[in-house]
Motif scaffolding. Structure first.
Motif, PDB file in Angstrom:
ATOM      1  N   ASN A  75      46.677  24.201  38.400  1.00  0.00           N
ATOM      2  CA  ASN A  75      46.818  24.004  36.959  1.00  0.00           C
ATOM      3  C   ASN A  75      45.248  23.669  36.713  1.00  0.00           C
ATOM      4  N   THR A  77      50.742  25.004  31.813  1.00  0.00           N
ATOM      5  CA  THR A  77      49.821  25.915  32.446  1.00  0.00           C
ATOM      6  C   THR A  77      50.566  27.081  33.017  1.00  0.00           C
ATOM      7  N   THR A 120      50.917  15.982  32.756  1.00  0.00           N
ATOM      8  CA  THR A 120      51.333  16.675  33.918  1.00  0.00           C
ATOM      9  C   THR A 120      52.221  15.956  34.806  1.00  0.00           C
ATOM     10  N   VAL A 150      43.865  20.348  26.077  1.00  0.00           N
ATOM     11  CA  VAL A 150      44.653  21.458  26.032  1.00  0.00           C
ATOM     12  C   VAL A 150      46.195  21.004  25.875  1.00  0.00           C
ATOM     13  N   ARG A 198      42.548  29.167  26.927  1.00  0.00           N
ATOM     14  CA  ARG A 198      43.173  28.774  25.785  1.00  0.00           C
ATOM     15  C   ARG A 198      41.895  27.730  25.012  1.00  0.00           C
TER      16      ARG A 198
HETATM   17  P1  IMP Z   1      51.065  21.413  33.681  1.00  0.00           P
HETATM   18  O1  IMP Z   1      50.342  20.624  34.631  1.00  0.00           O
HETATM   19  O2  IMP Z   1      50.652  22.921  33.862  1.00  0.00           O
HETATM   20  O3  IMP Z   1      52.576  21.287  33.980  1.00  0.00           O
HETATM   21  O4  IMP Z   1      50.794  21.138  32.308  1.00  0.00           O
HETATM   22  C1  IMP Z   1      51.025  19.763  31.742  1.00  0.00           C
HETATM   23  C2  IMP Z   1      49.844  19.465  30.741  1.00  0.00           C
HETATM   24  O5  IMP Z   1      48.824  19.190  31.447  1.00  0.00           O
HETATM   25  C3  IMP Z   1      49.405  20.528  29.619  1.00  0.00           C
HETATM   26  O6  IMP Z   1      49.450  19.944  28.538  1.00  0.00           O
HETATM   27  C4  IMP Z   1      48.360  21.200  30.338  1.00  0.00           C
HETATM   28  O7  IMP Z   1      47.548  21.826  29.318  1.00  0.00           O
HETATM   29  C5  IMP Z   1      47.837  19.910  30.673  1.00  0.00           C
HETATM   30  N1  IMP Z   1      46.966  20.366  31.887  1.00  0.00           N
HETATM   31  C6  IMP Z   1      47.196  20.618  33.171  1.00  0.00           C
HETATM   32  N2  IMP Z   1      46.341  20.808  33.764  1.00  0.00           N
HETATM   33  C7  IMP Z   1      45.097  20.562  33.168  1.00  0.00           C
HETATM   34  C8  IMP Z   1      43.722  20.604  33.259  1.00  0.00           C
HETATM   35  O8  IMP Z   1      43.058  20.790  34.631  1.00  0.00           O
HETATM   36  N3  IMP Z   1      42.931  20.316  32.329  1.00  0.00           N
HETATM   37  C9  IMP Z   1      43.448  19.877  31.265  1.00  0.00           C
HETATM   38  N4  IMP Z   1      44.708  19.806  30.859  1.00  0.00           N
HETATM   39  C10 IMP Z   1      45.579  20.284  31.910  1.00  0.00           C
END
Ligand code: IMP
Length: 424
Positions: free
Chosen positions: A38, A129, A238, A272, A301
């Motif tokens: 991610n 993500t 996250t 994001v 994005r």
């Molecule tokens: P996930 O980590 O894909 O489950 O996403 C959960 C949240 O964390 C979402 O709002 C993503 O946009 C954010 N996110 C995850 N990894 C990053 C990163 O590396 N930079 C900024 N936002 C992130």
């Protein structure tokens, strides 16, 4: 340099990749301890742009060892692609990359469940993500995950995958998604396991022995404080501990072996995905996007943007025990007439000087701003503290003071030489 933990003090994308690259010069080993693909860490060396997702950016400097430690969740196919992509750019992982045998594996059903849950949440979605991060960590906690040590043991992997796929295919069907074929998942993961086997080792022992030999370790945080599963704007977070403590559990290096924490923050704020962002401003977003800035490194994005939020960074410095600050993207504000900094939140007659835990309450918070005169001068060519306009210096000093840590690095552009070390 001693053992340094580097974390993001906002909502991720603070420019950590570049600061890690700069600090790596003094480190022997760079360690990723949480998150997965991610993350997207961008580093420019000359005109060449490198975007790293799982491999620590230390890999871009020859002879630096890089560790993907136990706290990371690894999509093995994405990792093989990353290794191959770097090889095409002339960067070899072969002798410098070490992968923890206890890191958990992201499987295709994690990605599918992640995507389906987002669809079902509709307006309430997190904006993930879609890399399967949440479901992979959920399996780890439920003790139903597969680890790298399993992936590289063909017989065990086959039996475990068969078992997990049976259960997860039922989940996928219940969520309205297609079940997965054992044959194709097995074949692709077996192949990735074969490729990654030479890198897999006991990184806990490796890191602690390196410390005993006096080597310097740099712990590379991914995402940011307010995306932390415990300390972030839950549920818009996250699924890992992005704060400094995560570096210990995520690597097996004890807390009393850590010497300092560096917090990275932008001179403004971005996010994001969904969730509260008290200082959000469409004007700043429009300005930064028009400059070609602030598009996600992993998903492309456009990022949400706002003024610097000192309530948030003060909270981040407290939770992480930040000693030193690196402030990045200063040049993004070069053309702004009046720069605003949020110094408190107000909601329903109450004033907050800390970040409330209730995400709904945080979403209602109105920022109380202090205004700073803009410097209206390009800063990208400044290479010393003194070469920065005095208004920039005043602004940066105020950010450090309001956040409660000392300013170490000021970054005025993506290149290595656009880095001002304020204090030795
Ligand atoms: P996930 O980590 O894909 O489950 O996403 C959960 C949240 O964390 C979402 O709002 C993503 O946009 C954010 N996110 C995850 N990894 C990053 C990163 O590396 N930079 C900024 N936002 C992130």
């Amino acid at each position: 340099m001693a053992n340094t933990i580097l974390i993001g003090a906002q909502w991720g994308d603070e420019g950590k990749g570049k600061i890690i690259d700069v600090l790596t010069e003094e480190a022997d080993i760079v360690v990723r301890t949480q998150g997965g693909n991610n993350a997207g860490h961008t580093v420019f060396i000359g005109a060449q742009k490198y975007v790293l997702h799982l491999i620590p950016s230390g890999i871009l400097r020859p002879r630096k060892k890089c560790v993907i430690a136990n706290g990371v969740v690894i999509d093995p196919i994405a990792l093989v692609e990353e290794i191959d992509g770097l090889k095409k750019l002339g960067v070899k992982a072969a002798n410098n990359l070490f992968i923890s045998e206890t890191a958990h594996v992201v499987l295709p059903y994690h990605r599918d469940i992640d995507a389906q849950r987002e669809v079902r949440k509709g307006q309430q979605k997190i904006g993930t993500t879609k890399r399967g991060i949440g479901p992979a960590y959920a399996d780890k906690m439920a003790r139903t995950g597969l680890r790298m040590i399993d992936l590289i043991a063909p017989d065990r992997f086959e039996a475990l995958l068969r078992d997990r796929l049976k259960e997860n295919n039922e989940v996928l069907k219940a969520l309205g998604a297609k079940p997965l074929s054992f044959k194709s998942v097995h074949a692709s993961y077996r192949a990735a396991g074969d490729r990654l086997r030479p890198y897999v080792t006991n990184t806990v022992v490796m890191l602690n022995e390196a410390i005993r030999r006096g080597q310097n370790l740099l712990f590379e945080g991914a995402q940011g404080t307010f995306l932390d599963i415990d300390h972030g704007t839950y549920p818009f977070v996250t699924s890992s501990n992005t704060t400094a403590g995560g570096a210990c559990t995520g690597s097996g290096v004890p807390p009393h072996r850590m010497d300092r924490v560096v917090g990275v923050m932008k001179a403004y704020t971005t996010r994001v995905g969904e969730g509260p962002l008290p200082t959000e401003s469409q004007d700043i977003a429009d300005m930064l996007h028009a400059m070609g800035r602030e598009f996600g490194a992993t998903t492309g994005r456009p990022r949400r943007c706002g003024w610097f939020d000192a309530v948030a960074t003060r909270h981040a410095c407290m939770v992480n025990g930040v000693d030193d600050l690196a402030i990045t993207n200063i040049d993004g504000l070069d053309t702004v007439q009046t720069i605003r900094v949020c110094i408190a939140y107000r909601v329903g007659g109450a004033t907050y000087d800390h970040v409330p835990n209730n995400a709904q309450l945080l979403a209602q918070c109105q920022p109380v701003y202090a205004d700073f005169p803009g410097w209206l001068t390009p800063t990208g060519k400044a290479t010393t503290w003194k070469a920065l306009p005095s208004r920039t210096r005043q602004y940066l000093k105020a950010l450090a003071e309001l956040s409660g840590a000392q300013l170490l690095i000021a970054s005025v552009g993506p290149a290595r030489d656009q880095t001002i070390v304020v204090r030795k």
